[in-house]
Design an enzyme around this catalytic site. Structure first.
Site, mmCIF file in Angstrom:
data_model
loop_
_atom_site.group_PDB
_atom_site.id
_atom_site.type_symbol
_atom_site.label_atom_id
_atom_site.label_comp_id
_atom_site.label_asym_id
_atom_site.label_seq_id
_atom_site.Cartn_x
_atom_site.Cartn_y
_atom_site.Cartn_z
ATOM 1 C CD GLU A 1 -2.294 -2.542 0.814
ATOM 2 O OE1 GLU A 1 -1.117 -2.698 1.723
ATOM 3 O OE2 GLU A 1 -3.046 -2.891 0.480
ATOM 4 C CG HIS B 1 -10.825 -6.615 5.979
ATOM 5 N ND1 HIS B 1 -10.352 -7.044 7.012
ATOM 6 C CD2 HIS B 1 -10.026 -6.703 4.989
ATOM 7 C CE1 HIS B 1 -9.238 -7.398 6.558
ATOM 8 N NE2 HIS B 1 -9.470 -7.678 5.354
#
Lengths: 326, 342
Positions: free
Chosen positions: A60, A129
């Site tokens: 990321e 999540h």
């Protein structure tokens, strides 16, 4: 005019901008050949090719750093962070790099990029999540932050975000990907920093964002039918820039303010809106502003627990009904 | 105790492949960095350089060698220890000292400070104060070059300590997989900040010994010999421009000053600095020029003109006004302002 899903609107919004401008490139994990973890980018690789639509390693920081370097030197990258929770592993770029480079360089550098990411709960994925983290980004000077609630807004705000000269964090709600809406044919371009009044009303203002928008609309309908309460529903859409004029205008008309926020309570975006209204429209209010939020807890995975903690239409109805004394 | 003699790889810069004109430029650049950095330190002690300051004293050959191998359009990405890299691309000393002294004549008019020197017109795309952050950013600039078919190279400088942060590994892998025209330059000055780098890595060389993990050649050079640095840079740039991908170059060096500010560097063993000063890059290069027959008066003229630039810059900065306060609220957003609401 056609009815399309929020998911397909993401693809269409990106495709619209990539077709228009060869400087628009798209990168992320599993976004190209696999078409995205949420299948929100299916077909872009086939349409635009592997040079413009690129799968990355699970890195990321590399994704956002590369997007920034490309943006600084002339491209208009769209970077995907698969789940918004993962922003935490590349937060340096969001907090320290994108938004400060222009300022620190006294206006020499630019950073026109879009980070799109799947935000929010409803999928029973648990605490890492499922979060709504738009407030993590809202607090940083130099960023722009949007969160559309409908397919047409996804396309229009995506176009506005890509064309914007500043870094924009674009929160898609993963529980809205299957939702549908009418979308006109042809190019759609919206404006950042504009809220939308989705339902006019005179008794109270409900300000909501993303998944909370359809829930607020459902609650408003029930409040009308069951209690004769006439709610105005404002979709904030853009947290930065924030369309305070629309919100203050609505409160001036209804004299009551409710925010419906999926983020945990402390420092949620609604707190800023309540603060602005208290500062600037105190005497318009007939009662205290009320925030309807997820409690200040990590999100549980199990469906019956997750369902309870998110603001539901029923909780919105009950809160507003009690507050208005009906 | 580490000495240059037992640390630096074998090899000599003595070779006539670099012409006298370039050699004089390499020398001038190193002397200029030395003088400017020494002046920055003096001004810090006089409380005229504010905030913090990270000097490259002793590491000049790396900044000079790479910058002299770059051409217009090539991009530099630096760390907070970025004064030297910024100056080496041709940014005036006054602009750099002005920023360190937080004056209106500074490179960013005092809005960035010593750790964020940026001069786009010179290809200095920023100095980054979060360890490792700029390695992926350099990858992005290189990706743009690859995408558009531009021939510029992105060069990213960082210290030995950076090799232990995630962004280093993400960027190296990313650059290698995408074959990006980026050159990563590790300046191994033996100390990550105060802690010796050897105490926090399981291998002898923090960058070179990790290159193979990314399919890259192991490159370890004497970072105190500007000729060796220059040649290595040229080779890596040619590879990048040819589309053959990134390079990771570890340059062995030693910082003569502390980590930052007035750090006395007490964590270093007694005598180590003195040993490394025997391999001072500026002295090494002055001797090199003499070996190639450059006359003393040519060297003295360079020394004097550099000293004059630094002296003039110092006086200009002392006389410069503080930044005007109206820029506090400019350039937060691209419209030039800071408005976050209507």
């Amino acid at each position: 005019m056609a009815e399309i899903s929020y998911r397909d609107a993401v693809t269409r919004g990106i495709a619209q901008e990539m077709s228009r401008d060869p400087d628009v490139v798209f990168l992320g994990e599993d976004v190209a050949k696999p078409g995205g973890c949420f299948k929100a980018t299916v077909g872009l690789y086939e349409q635009f090719g592997g040079v413009r639509v690129r799968d990355t390693p699970i890195s990321e920081q590399a994704i956002l750093g590369a997007a920034m370097g490309a943006a600084m030197t002339g491209l208009k990258p769209i970077a995907e962070i698969m789940f918004s929770d993962f922003i935490a592993v590349c937060f340096d770029y969001i907090a320290n790099e994108f938004p400060k480079s222009r300022y620190m360089s006294n206006g020499q550098t630019k950073c026109p990029l879009v980070v799109r990411t799947a935000n929010g709960a409803g999928s029973r994925f648990g605490a890492q999540h499922s979060q709504s983290v738009e407030n993590w980004c809202m607090m940083i000077p130099g960023l722009k932050v949007v969160a559309p609630s409908s397919p047409i807004d996804v396309i229009g705000l995506m176009a506005a975000a890509v064309r914007d000269p500043d870094p924009v964090i674009f929160f898609e709600h993963k529980s809205l990907y299957n939702s549908k809406g009418e979308v006109p044919d042809g190019e759609i371009v919206d404006t950042l920093g504009t809220a939308k009044i989705l339902r006019a009303g005179k008794d109270c203002t409900i300000v909501a964002l993303a998944l909370m928008v359809p829930r607020a609309l459902e609650a408003a309908e029930r409040l009308r039918i069951d209690y004769g309460i006439d709610c105005e529903v404002v979709d904030v859409r853009s947290l930065v820039p924030l369309d305070t004029k629309t919100i203050l205008g609505s409160v001036a008309k209804t004299h009551r303010l409710f925010t419906v926020e999926e983020n945990p309570r402390l420092c949620g975006w609604g707190a800023e809106i309540v603060s602005i209204v208290a500062d600037e429209a105190f005497y318009d209010l007939d009662g205290p502003p009320v925030r309807i939020t997820t409690p200040h807890i990590p999100l549980p995975a199990a469906d019956i627990m997750e369902d309870i903690v998110l603001p539901t239409p029923q909780r919105i109805v009950d809160t507003i009904r009690r507050s208005l004394g009906s | 105790m580490s000495t240059a003699k037992d640390r630096v790889p074998a090899g000599s810069g003595l070779n006539d492949d670099i012409g006298e004109k370039k050699r004089l430029e390499l020398y001038r650049s190193q002397v200029r960095l030395r003088e400017a950095e020494q002046r920055a330190f003096d001004l810090f002690l006089q409380n005229l350089v504010k905030g913090t300051s990270h000097l490259s004293l002793g590491q000049e050959a790396i900044a000079a060698g790479f910058a002299e191998a770059m051409v217009k359009g090539d991009l530099s990405f630096c760390t907070y220890r970025g004064h030297a890299h910024t100056l080496a691309r041709g940014v005036p000393v006054e602009k750099v000292l002005g920023e360190l002294m937080q004056r209106d004549n500074g490179l960013m008019r005092g809005k960035g400070g010593s750790m964020h020197l940026t001069s786009e017109e010179h290809g200095v795309m920023g100095s980054y104060a979060i360890i490792g952050a700029h390695l992926p950013i350099a990858c992005g600039a290189a990706w743009r070059a690859q995408y558009r078919g531009d021939k510029d190279v992105s060069v990213c400088f960082f210290g030995d300590g950076t090799t232990n942060i995630g962004a280093f590994h993400e960027a190296l892998n990313f650059a290698a997989v995408w074959k990006l025209p980026v050159v990563f330059v590790c300046e191994n000055n033996l100390y990550m900040e105060y802690t010796p780098i050897k105490d926090v890595i399981p291998i002898p060389q923090p960058a070179a010994d990790r290159a193979s993990a990314y399919g890259l050649e192991r490159i370890l050079i004497d970072g105190n010999d500007a000729d060796i640095v220059y040649r290595t840079a040229q080779k890596a740039f040619a590879r990048a421009r040819a589309g053959e991908g990134p390079s990771l170059i570890e340059c062995l060096t030693y910082r003569h000053s502390g980590h930052s500010r007035a750090d006395p560097a007490k964590y270093r063993p007694e005598g180590e600095l003195e040993e490394w000063k025997k391999h001072d890059p500026v002295n090494v290069y002055r001797e090199r020029l003499k070996q190639f027959g450059v006359k003393d008066d040519v060297i003295a003229e360079i020394d004097a003109s550099v000293r004059k630039e630094v002296d003039d810059a110092t006086e200009a900065c002392k006389a410069a006004a503080p930044p005007s306060l109206d820029i506090i609220f400019t350039d937060v957003y691209a419209d030039g302002g800071w408005a976050w609401r209507n």
